[in-house]
Design an enzyme around this catalytic site. Structure first.
Site, PDB file in Angstrom:
ATOM      1  N   SER A 147       0.115  -7.369  11.429  1.00 34.64           N
ATOM      2  CA  SER A 147       0.875  -8.315  10.629  1.00 34.64           C
ATOM      3  C   SER A 147       1.963  -8.986  11.465  1.00 34.64           C
ATOM      4  CB  SER A 147       1.515  -7.590   9.445  1.00 34.64           C
ATOM      5  OG  SER A 147       2.279  -8.466   8.658  1.00 34.64           O
ATOM      6  N   LYS A 169      -2.594 -13.884  13.401  1.00 37.64           N
ATOM      7  CA  LYS A 169      -4.046 -13.784  13.276  1.00 37.64           C
ATOM      8  C   LYS A 169      -4.617 -14.864  12.347  1.00 37.64           C
ATOM      9  CE  LYS A 169      -5.412  -9.964  11.321  1.00 37.64           C
ATOM     10  NZ  LYS A 169      -6.026 -10.178   9.997  1.00 37.64           N
ATOM     11  N   THR A 170      -4.018 -14.984  11.160  1.00 33.81           N
ATOM     12  CA  THR A 170      -4.512 -15.969  10.190  1.00 33.81           C
ATOM     13  C   THR A 170      -4.247 -17.389  10.677  1.00 33.81           C
ATOM     14  OG1 THR A 170      -4.154 -14.431   8.356  1.00 33.81           O
ATOM     15  CG2 THR A 170      -4.342 -16.756   7.804  1.00 33.81           C
ATOM     16  N   HIS A 216     -11.111  -4.782  12.057  1.00 36.08           N
ATOM     17  CA  HIS A 216     -10.017  -5.397  11.316  1.00 36.08           C
ATOM     18  C   HIS A 216      -9.593  -6.638  12.095  1.00 36.08           C
ATOM     19  CE1 HIS A 216      -5.723  -5.050   9.483  1.00 36.08           C
ATOM     20  NE2 HIS A 216      -6.499  -5.818   8.745  1.00 36.08           N
ATOM     21  N   ASP A 224     -10.231 -11.294   7.777  1.00 39.12           N
ATOM     22  CA  ASP A 224      -9.617  -9.965   7.859  1.00 39.12           C
ATOM     23  C   ASP A 224     -10.565  -8.816   8.220  1.00 39.12           C
ATOM     24  OD1 ASP A 224      -7.131  -8.516   7.559  1.00 39.12           O
ATOM     25  OD2 ASP A 224      -7.992  -7.605   5.779  1.00 39.12           O
ATOM     26  N   LYS A 245      -8.681  -2.454   0.503  1.00 39.88           N
ATOM     27  CA  LYS A 245      -8.625  -1.615   1.693  1.00 39.88           C
ATOM     28  C   LYS A 245      -9.437  -0.327   1.537  1.00 39.88           C
ATOM     29  CE  LYS A 245      -6.265  -4.277   4.354  1.00 39.88           C
ATOM     30  NZ  LYS A 245      -6.963  -4.982   5.471  1.00 39.88           N
ATOM     31  N   ARG A 303       1.557 -12.120  -1.870  1.00 36.47           N
ATOM     32  CA  ARG A 303       0.154 -12.270  -1.492  1.00 36.47           C
ATOM     33  C   ARG A 303      -0.573 -13.273  -2.378  1.00 36.47           C
ATOM     34  NH1 ARG A 303      -2.020  -9.544   3.169  1.00 36.47           N
ATOM     35  NH2 ARG A 303      -0.527  -7.890   3.660  1.00 36.47           N
ATOM     36  N   ARG A 326       0.820  -1.201   0.000  1.00 32.97           N
ATOM     37  CA  ARG A 326       0.000   0.000   0.000  1.00 32.97           C
ATOM     38  C   ARG A 326       0.861   1.261   0.000  1.00 32.97           C
ATOM     39  NH1 ARG A 326      -2.253   1.226   4.110  1.00 32.97           N
ATOM     40  NH2 ARG A 326      -1.267  -0.219   5.594  1.00 32.97           N
TER      41      ARG A 326
END
Length: 528
Positions: A235, A239-240, A217, A254, A198, A319, A56
């Site tokens: 990050s 989390k994932t 989020h 997400d 996003k 990604r 980003r």
């Protein structure tokens, strides 16, 4: 420029014969290959390069300063204002740029799995692979829904249009601009597809709180008994990994909303980091990358077209975009009840936060506003030792409103629905980064399982004398000494000095929240 004129200009562009509306996945894959935008991998996924922008561009993101929103937006470094005249000028130039293209690609879909709150969106792309990405990440309409679809927001993405800052009022050749009145997201100068995802999340973070819905989020899953868990984390915090549980069904990985009905996924797909990805470590993600999926900046073997997920020569931010139904263990539609358990994840490289602790409502709001984790040495130029980083509500780059708006809603919902909140440190133990070691993943999984099952409701706790956190003394499957950080350090003096240093950083960061009630500051944060 009024909204009607914006729509007329857009309709003229989309009514041209070269605008392909709602192509199927196979058709888009064919277009990607014919137009040489990407190549096919051994699993049938499309592999693309995003050029020099592999992530980003937060400094190039703007919100149009319009009468209806300018008093609501939390203006600053994250939400930068741009004049309506500047937007009009740039929007006109982008439409002219797109009129010259041989082909355009249009996707119509939704954001928000709960039909009561979903947002109809439209995505207009210069690249076929960007349109394929949109099909993976957003919610796809049925034939009947498509026939009645009226977009309330449109993304216009023109990556080959480069702005001239001197003429166009931008900071660089890249721009991501949201106009809430014109209902347009204007993107140019970057091929990174994540800007589309996003931008819609930012829009939902503005719209949903107006309907008394907390936008979040986080990832979410649900157990066999219908118990719902949320996982917040920046990050690198896990989390994932931790939300992908074979014994629980994934709601989403997400972005979510929490309404009076419960939790719902905002997206229709997943956008997972895939650096060092393997079937052994992340089987769900690995097996989801099939035909129609999009790999960004992943290096392929020239002959076999196998993806080398360990090769970070293009970027560490590799990604994979894939539909959520590419994962077997999911909830469809992506909605569930109210959360029973909320987990805040942090990767504390200082090694002083407990691996798991129980939070009061005040502490939950404090740590939600703080959004703490660590940057590690070597991850960025000039970072030679662990550095504390704070991202408000675990997602500050995407929050248009004042942070207290989201925190207040979280506190109200925790109280109303009786959700239990835990802070889980997936970072270091026995010392800081370079001295200690990363927390054993099996231990972390055991702690999370104990939190979800209610096991920790019955466990004796001890209060940490620096951070004020309640630390469970026993967790099945975890050695007792691991649970208390100072017991894992060989040098108790060094432990205390490091803990006090981090506590001071928490307090210094929290000074920016000038309107937060004093009880949150006193009862939620470090004691020293």
């Amino acid at each position: 420029m009024n909204t009607a004129n914006v729509q007329i200009g857009l309709n003229e562009l989309l009514n041209r014969s070269n605008a392909h509306v709602q192509l199927s996945v196979p058709q888009l894959v064919e277009k990607v290959l014919i137009r040489e935008e990407g190549s096919l991998t051994s699993t049938g996924a499309v592999s693309v390069s995003t050029g020099k922008y592999t992530g980003r561009s937060p400094k190039d993101k703007f919100i149009v300063s319009e009468a209806s929103v300018k008093d609501k937006i939390d203006w600053g470094v994250v939400n930068q204002p741009i004049a309506e005249e500047t937007f009009h000028h740039l929007y006109t130039k982008v439409l002219e740029h797109l009129r010259e293209k041989e082909e355009l690609f249009v996707f119509k879909g939704f954001a928000g799995a709960d039909r009561n709150y979903r947002l109809p969106i439209q995505v207009v792309n210069e690249f076929a692979w960007h349109n394929l990405f949109a099909q993976q990440l957003f919610i796809r309409p049925t034939t009947q829904e498509l026939a009645n679809h009226e977009a309330q927001f449109t993304i216009v993405s023109a990556p080959t249009f480069k702005a001239d800052p001197a003429l166009d009022g931008t900071k660089s050749e890249t721009f991501i601009i949201i106009s809430f009145e014109k209902r347009i997201v204007l993107i140019g100068g970057t091929e990174y597809a994540g800007e589309m995802k996003k931008s819609i999340f930012s829009i939902m973070n503005y719209l949903l709180p107006e309907k008394d819905i907390l936008s979040m989020h986080c990832s979410a899953n649900v157990g066999e008994e219908g118990d719902v868990a949320l996982f917040f984390g920046l990050s690198g915090t896990g989390k994932t990994t931790l939300s992908a549980d074979s014994n629980r069904k994934l709601i989403g990985d997400d972005e979510h909303g929490w309404s009076d009905n419960g939790v719902f996924n905002i997206e229709g797909g997943c956008y997972a980091k895939c650096v060092n990805l393997s079937r052994k470590k992340e089987p769900q993600i690995f097996d989801a990358i099939t035909f129609g999926s999009v790999l960004e900046n992943v290096v392929l073997d020239e002959n076999t077209r196998f993806a080398d997920y360990n090769d970070t020569s293009l970027t560490e931010n590799t990604r994979a975009a894939y539909r959520i139904d590419a994962i077997e263990n999911i909830v469809l539609p992506s909605v569930a009840g109210h959360p029973n358990t909320i987990v805040f994840l942090t990767a504390d490289a200082f090694g002083v936060l407990p691996p798991i602790s129980k939070l009061t409502k005040e502490q939950a709001m404090y740590h939600f506003l703080s959004g703490y984790t660590s940057k590690l040495a070597g991850t960025e130029r000039g970072v030679t030792s662990p550095q504390a980083t704070f991202s408000t509500c675990f997602g500050s780059p995407f929050l248009p409103l004042h942070a207290s708006r989201y925190a207040d809603m979280l506190g109200q919902k925790i109280e109303k629905h009786g959700a239990k909140v835990f802070l889980v440190n997936t970072g270091w133990t026995g010392g800081e980064y370079g001295t200690g070691k990363r927390m054993n993943l099996a231990y972390t999984r055991a702690m999370v399982q104990a939190a979800l099952s209610g096991e920790l409701d019955r466990t004796e706790t001890v209060k940490d004398d620096i951070f004020g956190l309640d630390i469970p003394l026993h967790v099945p499957g975890v050695p007792d000494d691991v649970l208390t950080p100072k017991k894992t350090w060989a040098d108790s003096v060094a432990y205390k000095a490091t803990a006090l240093k981090l506590a001071a950083q928490f307090k210094e960061n929290f000074k920016k929240f000038k309107t937060v009630p004093e009880r949150i500051v006193k009862l939620g944060g470090p004691m020293m």
